[in-house]
Scaffold this motif. Structure first.
Motif, PDB file in Angstrom:
ATOM      1  N   VAL A  91       0.840  -1.204   0.000  1.00 51.07           N
ATOM      2  CA  VAL A  91       0.000   0.000   0.000  1.00 51.07           C
ATOM      3  C   VAL A  91       0.875   1.253   0.000  1.00 51.07           C
ATOM      4  N   ASN A  92       1.918   1.226   0.802  1.00 47.14           N
ATOM      5  CA  ASN A  92       2.809   2.384   0.887  1.00 47.14           C
ATOM      6  C   ASN A  92       3.413   2.705  -0.478  1.00 47.14           C
ATOM      7  N   ASN A  93       3.844   1.669  -1.198  1.00 46.17           N
ATOM      8  CA  ASN A  93       4.485   1.882  -2.502  1.00 46.17           C
ATOM      9  C   ASN A  93       3.551   2.544  -3.500  1.00 46.17           C
ATOM     10  N   CYS A  94       2.288   2.139  -3.493  1.00 44.68           N
ATOM     11  CA  CYS A  94       1.372   2.661  -4.521  1.00 44.68           C
ATOM     12  C   CYS A  94       0.907   4.076  -4.200  1.00 44.68           C
ATOM     13  N   CYS A  95       1.184   4.554  -2.992  1.00 45.16           N
ATOM     14  CA  CYS A  95       0.742   5.898  -2.613  1.00 45.16           C
ATOM     15  C   CYS A  95       1.877   6.919  -2.610  1.00 45.16           C
TER      16      CYS A  95
ATOM     17  N   TYR B   3      -7.295   0.056  -9.444  1.00 47.17           N
ATOM     18  CA  TYR B   3      -6.373  -0.771  -8.670  1.00 47.17           C
ATOM     19  C   TYR B   3      -6.385  -0.384  -7.196  1.00 47.17           C
ATOM     20  N   MET B   4      -6.454   0.908  -6.903  1.00 46.65           N
ATOM     21  CA  MET B   4      -6.495   1.353  -5.502  1.00 46.65           C
ATOM     22  C   MET B   4      -7.726   0.784  -4.789  1.00 46.65           C
ATOM     23  N   LYS B   5      -8.826   0.725  -5.491  1.00 47.44           N
ATOM     24  CA  LYS B   5     -10.042   0.128  -4.904  1.00 47.44           C
ATOM     25  C   LYS B   5      -9.835  -1.365  -4.666  1.00 47.44           C
ATOM     26  N   GLU B   6      -9.140  -2.030  -5.579  1.00 49.67           N
ATOM     27  CA  GLU B   6      -8.830  -3.445  -5.392  1.00 49.67           C
ATOM     28  C   GLU B   6      -7.954  -3.644  -4.152  1.00 49.67           C
ATOM     29  N   LEU B   7      -6.967  -2.778  -4.011  1.00 49.29           N
ATOM     30  CA  LEU B   7      -6.100  -2.846  -2.824  1.00 49.29           C
ATOM     31  C   LEU B   7      -6.908  -2.654  -1.548  1.00 49.29           C
ATOM     32  N   ALA B   8      -7.816  -1.702  -1.581  1.00 40.76           N
ATOM     33  CA  ALA B   8      -8.654  -1.432  -0.410  1.00 40.76           C
ATOM     34  C   ALA B   8      -9.412  -2.690  -0.003  1.00 40.76           C
ATOM     35  N   GLU B   9      -9.973  -3.376  -0.977  1.00 33.50           N
ATOM     36  CA  GLU B   9     -10.732  -4.596  -0.671  1.00 33.50           C
ATOM     37  C   GLU B   9      -9.812  -5.723  -0.216  1.00 33.50           C
ATOM     38  N   PHE B  10      -8.628  -5.786  -0.817  1.00 32.31           N
ATOM     39  CA  PHE B  10      -7.668  -6.840  -0.464  1.00 32.31           C
ATOM     40  C   PHE B  10      -7.248  -6.731   1.004  1.00 32.31           C
TER      41      PHE B  10
ATOM     42  N   THR C 143      -9.452   1.606   9.244  1.00 34.57           N
ATOM     43  CA  THR C 143     -10.599   1.903   8.378  1.00 34.57           C
ATOM     44  C   THR C 143     -10.403   3.203   7.602  1.00 34.57           C
ATOM     45  N   ARG C 144      -9.630   4.120   8.158  1.00 38.73           N
ATOM     46  CA  ARG C 144      -9.352   5.370   7.459  1.00 38.73           C
ATOM     47  C   ARG C 144      -8.505   5.124   6.216  1.00 38.73           C
ATOM     48  N   VAL C 145      -7.610   4.138   6.285  1.00 41.71           N
ATOM     49  CA  VAL C 145      -6.796   3.778   5.128  1.00 41.71           C
ATOM     50  C   VAL C 145      -7.680   3.154   4.056  1.00 41.71           C
ATOM     51  N   TYR C 146      -8.588   2.285   4.470  1.00 43.78           N
ATOM     52  CA  TYR C 146      -9.516   1.660   3.525  1.00 43.78           C
ATOM     53  C   TYR C 146     -10.311   2.737   2.784  1.00 43.78           C
ATOM     54  N   GLU C 147     -10.807   3.702   3.509  1.00 43.49           N
ATOM     55  CA  GLU C 147     -11.606   4.768   2.895  1.00 43.49           C
ATOM     56  C   GLU C 147     -10.752   5.636   1.962  1.00 43.49           C
TER      57      GLU C 147
END
Length: 255
Positions: free
Chosen positions: A166-170, A226-233, A240-244
């Motif tokens: 997650v860190n890498n993609c942000c 892809y970010m939405k996919e990561l959130a679900e993964f 929960t704030r990271v998910y949102e």
């Protein structure tokens, strides 16, 4: 002074005497019990510590209430090592301060970054860390700008722990991107613009385009998906704030 002085003689000799430290000003011996148990007071802050005579004579004593790490960090009373190794919380804390306050050339890209007053205190940073989701997860990172894109202040309100994936993609590349948006480049062979994203560690080419804007918009749509996919993964494991934040991520030219 003779090293064979009795404790009673040493008490008379040392109590009330002032000695310098290397970084924290003068100290005064206020109670001498024996060579390995002496109470001193730091004259700047009135902080009292128990130490050895050797520490007094070498000036090695630290006043853990004064800013001593990169000029801003206060150690406090929390321990920095366990079994001879620096603790995870200390490595996170000192690394954070180093990025923000080390003036060496290799840290120039962090110019303008800072740390909140609470986070400058190692004890308080540690107490905060222990309560955070993901702190105890191996390989997770302290992140400051997932909740607020472009944020440059490490603070208790916006920092979170996230998996490296997650860190890498942000990570934003405002200071390092070239002429074109991140992920977009000019193909000399095709004489068109090409673009790609990295999904779950693998590069995925998204095609060739006549204009930068076309390439960027295709990449933007693909990465937001892809970010939405990561959130679900990672749902249920990350804060929960990271998910949102991942679910609502809007890709810019620096992403």
């Amino acid at each position: 002074m003779s090293k064979y002085m009795t404790n009673a003689e040493a008490k008379l000799f040392y109590e009330g005497r002032v000695f310098p430290t290397t970084k924290f000003g003068d100290i005064t011996i206020i109670n001498y019990r024996e060579r390995r148990s002496i109470d001193v007071i730091f004259n700047r802050t009135n902080v009292i510590r128990t130490c050895t005579l050797g520490q007094v004579l070498t000036g090695e004593l630290r006043d853990r209430t004064q800013a001593s790490v990169y000029g801003v960090g206060i150690l406090g009373e929390h321990f920095t090592k366990s079994n001879g190794k620096f603790t995870r919380e200390y490595e996170l804390w000192s690394g954070m301060l180093e990025r923000c306050y080390n003036s060496e050339e290799k840290f120039k890209r962090y110019e303008g970054y800072s740390v909140s007053e609470l986070f400058k205190n190692y004890t308080l940073f540690s107490e905060w860390s222990f309560k955070q989701i993901g702190f105890y997860q191996e390989g997770w990172h302290l992140d400051k700008d997932i909740l607020i894109k472009g944020n440059k202040i490490y603070s208790e309100d916006v920092c979170v722990f996230v998996p490296q994936q997650v860190n890498n993609c942000c990570i934003r590349s405002t200071n390092r991107r070239g002429e074109y948006p991140v992920g977009v480049s000019w193909s000399k062979q095709a004489q068109k613009f090409e673009t790609y994203i990295t999904r779950f560690g693998k590069r995925k080419n998204l095609g060739l385009f006549h204009t930068v804007q076309e390439a960027f918009l295709v990449r933007k749509e693909a990465k937001e998906k892809y970010m939405k996919e990561l959130a679900e993964f990672w749902k249920g494991e990350v804060d929960t704030r990271v998910y949102e934040a991942l679910t609502n991520w809007v890709v810019s030219e620096d992403d």
